[in-house]
Design a protein around this motif. Structure first.
Motif, PDB file in Angstrom:
ATOM      1  N   GLU A   1       0.917  -1.157   0.103  1.00  0.00           N
ATOM      2  CA  GLU A   1       0.013  -0.004  -0.119  1.00  0.00           C
ATOM      3  C   GLU A   1       1.079   1.193   0.148  1.00  0.00           C
ATOM      4  OE1 GLU A   1      -3.278   0.945   2.883  1.00  0.00           O
ATOM      5  OE2 GLU A   1      -3.663  -1.357   2.644  1.00  0.00           O
ATOM      6  N   ALA A   2       1.978   1.174   0.873  1.00  0.00           N
ATOM      7  CA  ALA A   2       2.839   2.412   0.922  1.00  0.00           C
ATOM      8  C   ALA A   2       3.408   2.494  -0.400  1.00  0.00           C
ATOM      9  CB  ALA A   2       3.927   2.153   2.010  1.00  0.00           C
ATOM     10  N   LEU A   3       3.959   1.446  -0.968  1.00  0.00           N
ATOM     11  CA  LEU A   3       4.591   1.738  -2.276  1.00  0.00           C
ATOM     12  C   LEU A   3       3.666   2.238  -3.367  1.00  0.00           C
ATOM     13  CD1 LEU A   3       7.041  -1.279  -2.763  1.00  0.00           C
ATOM     14  CD2 LEU A   3       7.534   1.049  -2.404  1.00  0.00           C
ATOM     15  N   TYR A   4       2.304   1.652  -3.340  1.00  0.00           N
ATOM     16  CA  TYR A   4       1.430   2.261  -4.181  1.00  0.00           C
ATOM     17  C   TYR A   4       1.101   3.866  -3.902  1.00  0.00           C
ATOM     18  CZ  TYR A   4      -3.228   2.975  -6.267  1.00  0.00           C
ATOM     19  OH  TYR A   4      -4.202   3.537  -7.152  1.00  0.00           O
ATOM     20  N   THR A   5       0.976   4.264  -2.803  1.00  0.00           N
ATOM     21  CA  THR A   5       0.935   5.732  -2.282  1.00  0.00           C
ATOM     22  C   THR A   5       1.904   6.381  -2.793  1.00  0.00           C
ATOM     23  OG1 THR A   5      -0.090   4.757  -0.550  1.00  0.00           O
ATOM     24  CG2 THR A   5       0.423   7.100  -0.210  1.00  0.00           C
ATOM     25  N   PHE A   6       3.259   5.808  -2.610  1.00  0.00           N
ATOM     26  CA  PHE A   6       4.507   6.662  -3.219  1.00  0.00           C
ATOM     27  C   PHE A   6       4.683   6.614  -4.484  1.00  0.00           C
ATOM     28  CE2 PHE A   6       8.848   7.967  -2.951  1.00  0.00           C
ATOM     29  CZ  PHE A   6       8.776   8.325  -1.440  1.00  0.00           C
ATOM     30  N   PHE A   7       4.309   5.349  -5.454  1.00  0.00           N
ATOM     31  CA  PHE A   7       5.043   5.794  -6.823  1.00  0.00           C
ATOM     32  C   PHE A   7       3.814   5.652  -7.952  1.00  0.00           C
ATOM     33  CE2 PHE A   7       8.680   4.118  -4.658  1.00  0.00           C
ATOM     34  CZ  PHE A   7       9.644   4.720  -5.375  1.00  0.00           C
ATOM     35  N   ILE A   8       2.560   5.144  -7.347  1.00  0.00           N
ATOM     36  CA  ILE A   8       1.470   5.179  -8.431  1.00  0.00           C
ATOM     37  C   ILE A   8       0.383   6.239  -8.152  1.00  0.00           C
ATOM     38  CG2 ILE A   8      -0.320   3.471  -9.509  1.00  0.00           C
ATOM     39  CD1 ILE A   8       2.329   2.144  -9.596  1.00  0.00           C
ATOM     40  N   ALA A   9       0.015   6.286  -6.825  1.00  0.00           N
ATOM     41  CA  ALA A   9      -1.167   7.390  -6.648  1.00  0.00           C
ATOM     42  C   ALA A   9      -0.995   8.614  -7.191  1.00  0.00           C
ATOM     43  CB  ALA A   9      -1.369   7.388  -5.004  1.00  0.00           C
TER      44      ALA A   9
ATOM     45  N   TRP B   1      -4.606  12.483 -14.743  1.00  0.00           N
ATOM     46  CA  TRP B   1      -4.092  13.499 -15.670  1.00  0.00           C
ATOM     47  C   TRP B   1      -3.523  14.631 -15.125  1.00  0.00           C
ATOM     48  CZ3 TRP B   1      -0.990  15.135 -19.271  1.00  0.00           C
ATOM     49  CH2 TRP B   1      -1.369  16.530 -19.657  1.00  0.00           C
ATOM     50  N   TYR B   2      -3.933  14.995 -13.698  1.00  0.00           N
ATOM     51  CA  TYR B   2      -3.462  16.200 -13.267  1.00  0.00           C
ATOM     52  C   TYR B   2      -2.231  15.786 -12.805  1.00  0.00           C
ATOM     53  CZ  TYR B   2      -2.775  20.219 -10.200  1.00  0.00           C
ATOM     54  OH  TYR B   2      -2.365  21.330  -9.588  1.00  0.00           O
ATOM     55  N   GLY B   3      -2.265  14.545 -12.108  1.00  0.00           N
ATOM     56  CA  GLY B   3      -1.128  13.977 -11.326  1.00  0.00           C
ATOM     57  C   GLY B   3       0.304  13.873 -12.446  1.00  0.00           C
ATOM     58  N   ILE B   4      -0.190  13.665 -13.638  1.00  0.00           N
ATOM     59  CA  ILE B   4       0.720  13.349 -14.568  1.00  0.00           C
ATOM     60  C   ILE B   4       1.418  14.728 -14.843  1.00  0.00           C
ATOM     61  CG2 ILE B   4       1.243  12.819 -17.055  1.00  0.00           C
ATOM     62  CD1 ILE B   4      -0.429  10.376 -16.429  1.00  0.00           C
ATOM     63  N   SER B   5       0.562  15.677 -14.894  1.00  0.00           N
ATOM     64  CA  SER B   5       0.936  17.069 -15.240  1.00  0.00           C
ATOM     65  C   SER B   5       1.900  17.458 -14.317  1.00  0.00           C
ATOM     66  CB  SER B   5      -0.276  18.084 -15.601  1.00  0.00           C
ATOM     67  OG  SER B   5      -0.965  18.445 -14.420  1.00  0.00           O
ATOM     68  N   GLU B   6       1.614  17.290 -12.945  1.00  0.00           N
ATOM     69  CA  GLU B   6       2.420  17.783 -11.992  1.00  0.00           C
ATOM     70  C   GLU B   6       3.807  17.145 -11.654  1.00  0.00           C
ATOM     71  OE1 GLU B   6       1.944  19.931  -8.935  1.00  0.00           O
ATOM     72  OE2 GLU B   6       1.017  20.927 -10.689  1.00  0.00           O
ATOM     73  N   LEU B   7       3.582  15.730 -12.333  1.00  0.00           N
ATOM     74  CA  LEU B   7       5.087  15.069 -12.358  1.00  0.00           C
ATOM     75  C   LEU B   7       5.936  15.787 -13.457  1.00  0.00           C
ATOM     76  CD1 LEU B   7       6.882  12.670 -11.869  1.00  0.00           C
ATOM     77  CD2 LEU B   7       5.649  11.317 -13.745  1.00  0.00           C
ATOM     78  N   LEU B   8       5.374  16.232 -14.509  1.00  0.00           N
ATOM     79  CA  LEU B   8       6.002  16.891 -15.386  1.00  0.00           C
ATOM     80  C   LEU B   8       6.487  18.311 -14.921  1.00  0.00           C
ATOM     81  CD1 LEU B   8       4.008  16.167 -18.608  1.00  0.00           C
ATOM     82  CD2 LEU B   8       6.310  15.122 -17.909  1.00  0.00           C
ATOM     83  N   VAL B   9       5.719  18.789 -14.103  1.00  0.00           N
ATOM     84  CA  VAL B   9       6.073  20.129 -13.648  1.00  0.00           C
ATOM     85  C   VAL B   9       7.463  19.955 -12.782  1.00  0.00           C
ATOM     86  CG1 VAL B   9       5.436  21.988 -11.835  1.00  0.00           C
ATOM     87  CG2 VAL B   9       3.931  21.158 -13.600  1.00  0.00           C
ATOM     88  N   LYS B  10       7.157  18.996 -11.830  1.00  0.00           N
ATOM     89  CA  LYS B  10       8.343  18.431 -10.838  1.00  0.00           C
ATOM     90  C   LYS B  10       9.750  18.118 -11.536  1.00  0.00           C
ATOM     91  CE  LYS B  10       7.525  18.311  -6.165  1.00  0.00           C
ATOM     92  NZ  LYS B  10       6.305  19.026  -6.420  1.00  0.00           N
TER      93      LYS B  10
ATOM     94  N   THR C   1      -4.015  22.946 -15.507  1.00  0.00           N
ATOM     95  CA  THR C   1      -2.651  22.336 -14.916  1.00  0.00           C
ATOM     96  C   THR C   1      -1.501  23.509 -14.785  1.00  0.00           C
ATOM     97  OG1 THR C   1      -1.655  22.102 -17.072  1.00  0.00           O
ATOM     98  CG2 THR C   1      -3.156  20.202 -16.393  1.00  0.00           C
ATOM     99  N   ARG C   2      -0.330  23.089 -14.044  1.00  0.00           N
ATOM    100  CA  ARG C   2       0.344  24.041 -13.879  1.00  0.00           C
ATOM    101  C   ARG C   2       1.595  23.788 -14.768  1.00  0.00           C
ATOM    102  NH1 ARG C   2       2.322  24.713  -8.286  1.00  0.00           N
ATOM    103  NH2 ARG C   2       3.039  22.387  -8.157  1.00  0.00           N
TER     104      ARG C   2
ATOM    105  N   GLY D   1      11.271  12.795 -10.197  1.00  0.00           N
ATOM    106  CA  GLY D   1      10.006  13.633 -10.252  1.00  0.00           C
ATOM    107  C   GLY D   1       9.246  12.995  -9.619  1.00  0.00           C
ATOM    108  N   LEU D   2       8.898  11.671  -9.557  1.00  0.00           N
ATOM    109  CA  LEU D   2       7.964  10.918  -8.956  1.00  0.00           C
ATOM    110  C   LEU D   2       8.382  10.636  -7.467  1.00  0.00           C
ATOM    111  CD1 LEU D   2       5.352   8.982  -9.368  1.00  0.00           C
ATOM    112  CD2 LEU D   2       6.841   7.176 -10.137  1.00  0.00           C
ATOM    113  N   ILE D   3       9.719  10.381  -7.224  1.00  0.00           N
ATOM    114  CA  ILE D   3      10.073  10.114  -5.793  1.00  0.00           C
ATOM    115  C   ILE D   3       9.713  11.752  -5.145  1.00  0.00           C
ATOM    116  CG2 ILE D   3      12.228  10.068  -4.610  1.00  0.00           C
ATOM    117  CD1 ILE D   3      13.332   8.163  -6.517  1.00  0.00           C
ATOM    118  N   TYR D   4      10.175  12.671  -5.747  1.00  0.00           N
ATOM    119  CA  TYR D   4       9.566  13.851  -4.893  1.00  0.00           C
ATOM    120  C   TYR D   4       8.210  13.899  -4.647  1.00  0.00           C
ATOM    121  CZ  TYR D   4      14.086  16.544  -5.031  1.00  0.00           C
ATOM    122  OH  TYR D   4      15.110  17.003  -4.837  1.00  0.00           O
ATOM    123  N   MET D   5       7.328  13.702  -5.603  1.00  0.00           N
ATOM    124  CA  MET D   5       6.008  13.504  -5.509  1.00  0.00           C
ATOM    125  C   MET D   5       5.348  12.533  -4.452  1.00  0.00           C
ATOM    126  SD  MET D   5       4.290  14.248  -9.227  1.00  0.00           S
ATOM    127  CE  MET D   5       2.661  14.289  -8.615  1.00  0.00           C
ATOM    128  N   GLY D   6       6.058  11.526  -4.538  1.00  0.00           N
ATOM    129  CA  GLY D   6       5.731  10.156  -3.580  1.00  0.00           C
ATOM    130  C   GLY D   6       6.089  10.525  -2.147  1.00  0.00           C
TER     131      GLY D   6
END
Lengths: 308, 371
Positions: free
Chosen positions: B43-51, B56-65, B195-196, B305-310
């Protein structure tokens, strides 16, 4: 400036220079064996947080500093393994150590952020401490300051007069020859790295248990990196590293000096002083590369394996 | 018994596989770490890397990071290819942010079409200036660039703090250490509504294409490579070392400065003390993980970027300290350096043989190379 201010500046100079002196001393021994460990900043941070947590729960300085030293040793082993055994670039491995240890320290210390402990008390030598101007600086310090002086003397004697010191130097100059002479190159290098780790841990704990008895994220503020520059400054000689550490201690407390002179300079600009001083020192020393190379251990940062 | 045997030729397969193995080992360690912290690891890995990127907003935020990380990493890769140990992308990014903000605050109430381009140019100039100082010190004063660039990172941070507490502080800002909010004419246009995600993405794509062209198609790129791998050969061939080292440092500075400008004139919209959570340092890991190649770096940058978001997500959802981001970053570089041993060495599994066990145990326990 009055006498009392000068007395206090000298006292603060030594206290500020002490963590730098400890880390740089550890790094000198490490580099003398031919290993460049750029992980000092990270090891200091881990030492600071481990020492703080141990002290917070045990209320014992011995346990606090012991935990810090042990943490430094353990994390330095991770560096030694990838740099010495797996033959990774020492520069990259050192950076990795700092990045990992910085993250770990912030993670472990998250619950302790901003908490405080009792500061390491001064061991004042009555009588001598009353000497004007220098008494307070030399004879009213805490145990770690005195320990740093003992270590400088021991390190000096070790390199000058002891067979083991000669062995460390031989390994740093030419590991293949040293190995052919029957010296255990790997073991010596491991020990040197571990010693550096222990001192970096203690230096970190000095910050969180004595200098400012609290834990905040990234509280070393680059002191580990400055210590690396100090090693170059001292051209790998322990007696000169002491001088360098106190010069930097002085540069770091410029706000006290400025205050004494009645100057008002922006705090953020003053905070740059130690880093600017480091750059200045690097310029001055690097002007003569030939001379520099004379003192640098020949095999510094070069990977080595038996049988090459 | 495991022992390492030197390869005659470096393994290409492991060159590509070792970053993947490093990522897998990092995930595995993360799994154990989460379990040790009393979380359900999957669950934690899901929260960290998938959630974080589930929509689409999440993906756009990933690109921003990812934008600032990538801009820094492309430049750092050039430096590392030339064996220039530039650790200063962080400082170059911060100086880019400060310089861009100094210009942007001039345009707060203006709707000039020059506001945004000039802000970006100032950011680039700031990054170049900071890198040029490092180049000067390395080439003319012969100082070690690792220490110089690290010191300059700390100095840049103090300049940033001085700027937000002093000259660039918003006079109407209730004494908060931050600049005035930038005017709309200064801000980078957003690429997709709601998006940002901003124009920086385009800069990133251009930087990737250009750095790929430079590395694989240009003579200068070839010279840089030779210089990095064999300085004496480069000298023999008559390559101008000063020019090459200056070039890679300045390009890196320009890109990092652009990254800083893109942050203040993009998602942040003003100068604040925390314009970078260590993007410049993360970019070092990204450059290595991406094998100093633009395509690899792009993939590694997205992961970073994903690690930062996670890390942020884990803080909100699981109540874990945000610092877990730093642990994942450090672990990844550690594992990468460890796995890279497979490029140069072959792992041999030896059966424990009774006849020569006596003299074999001591040497084969330690994975030492016998060349």
């Amino acid at each position: 400036m009055d006498i009392e201010l000068i007395t206090n500046i000298l006292y603060a100079t030594i206290r500020t220079g002490t963590p730098l002196l400890l880390v740089a001393l550890g790094e000198i021994i490490c580099e003398k064996s031919g290993v460049l460990n750029l992980g000092q900043e990270g090891m200091m941070l881990l030492g600071a947080v481990a020492g703080f947590i141990a002290m917070y729960h045990s209320d014992s300085f011995l346990i606090g500093f012991g935990a810090a030293a042990l943490t430094g040793v353990l994390i330095s082993l991770a560096f030694a393994f990838i740099a010495l055994h797996l033959n990774a670039s020492q520069v990259a491995a050192g950076l990795a150590l700092t990045i990992l240890a910085t993250g770990l320290s912030a993670f472990i210390g998250a619950d302790y952020e901003g908490k405080t402990v009792t500061a390491l008390p001064a061991l004042t030598i009555d009588g001598l401490a009353a000497i004007p101007v220098i008494g307070k600086a030399l004879f009213a310090q805490d145990a770690i300051v005195y320990l740093s002086w003992v270590l400088v003397i021991l390190a000096y004697l070790f390199f000058k007069h002891h067979r083991a010191g000669l062995a460390v130097r031989a390994v740093g100059e030419n590991p293949s020859v040293a190995s052919n002479l029957g010296l255990p190159v790997m073991s010596i290098r491991y020990l040197a790295v571990m010693f550096g780790g222990a001192l970096a841990g203690i230096a970190g704990a000095y910050l969180s248990l004595a200098y400012t008895p609290l834990w905040t994220e990234n509280m070393t503020a680059g002191r580990g990196w400055i210590a690396l520059a100090l090693v170059v400054f001292a051209s790998w000689r322990v007696e000169r590293v002491m001088l360098g550490a106190y010069l930097f201690g002085f540069a770091s407390i410029m706000h006290l000096v400025a205050q004494g002179l009645g100057l008002s300079v922006d705090g953020n600009l003053l905070a740059m002083m130690p880093y600017l001083a480091t750059l200045a020192v690097l310029f001055i020393l690097s002007r003569d590369p030939q001379k520099q190379r004379l003192f640098e251990p020949m095999s510094l940062a070069k990977p080595w394996h038996k049988g090459h | 018994m495991i022992r390492l045997e030197a390869r005659v030729q470096h393994s290409t397969v492991w060159g590509y596989s070792s970053p993947l193995l490093a990522v897998l080992l990092t995930l595995l360690t993360g799994y154990i770490l989460f379990a040790a912290l009393g979380q359900s690891p999957s669950e934690a890995l899901y929260t960290f890397f998938i959630a974080p990127i589930a929509d689409w907003y999440g993906i756009s935020e990933l690109l921003v990071k990812t934008i600032p990380i990538l801009l820094c990493a492309y430049g750092l890769a050039l430096c590392f290819r030339a064996s220039v140990w530039n650790i200063g992308a962080e400082g170059q990014l911060l100086m880019g942010g400060v310089a861009a903000s100094a210009v942007a605050t001039l345009f707060v109430h203006s709707d000039s079409i020059w506001a945004m381009p000039l802000t970006l140019l100032a950011g680039i100039a700031g990054g170049i200036g900071w890198a040029a100082l490092a180049a000067f010190m390395k080439l003319r004063l012969n100082t070690n660039e690792i220490l110089v660039t690290i010191m300059m990172n700390y100095i840049a941070l103090n300049i940033l703090l001085w700027a937000v507490h002093g000259p660039l502080k918003d006079p109407d800002g209730f004494n908060f250490p931050e600049s005035a909010l930038f005017g709309d004419s200064t801000l980078l246009p957003v690429l997709f509504a709601d998006t940002r995600l901003h124009l920086g993405l385009v800069f990133c794509a251009i930087a990737m294409a250009l750095s790929w062209l430079f590395i694989s198609k240009s003579f200068l790129g070839f010279q840089t490579q030779v210089l990095g791998q064999d300085p004496s050969a480069a000298k023999m061939a008559g390559f101008n070392q000063t020019k090459l080292v200056t070039l890679v440092l300045l390009v890196c500075g320009a890109l990092a400065g652009l990254a800083g400008a893109g942050e203040v004139a993009g998602p942040i919209g003003q100068l604040v003390p925390q314009i970078s959570p260590g993007y410049g340092y993360a970019a070092i890991i990204v450059a290595f993980l991406g094998r100093l190649h633009p395509v690899g770096i792009t993939l590694a940058g997205l992961l970073m970027g994903l690690i930062y978001m996670g890390g942020e997500m884990a803080q909100i959802e699981l109540g874990l300290p945000n610092a877990i981001t730093g642990i994942f970053q450090g672990l990844m570089l550690f594992f990468l350096l460890s796995c890279d041993v497979l490029i140069r060495y072959r792992v041999r599994f030896k059966r424990f043989d009774k006849s020569n066990s006596a003299d074999n145990t001591s040497s084969s326990l330690a994975p030492q190379a016998q060349e």
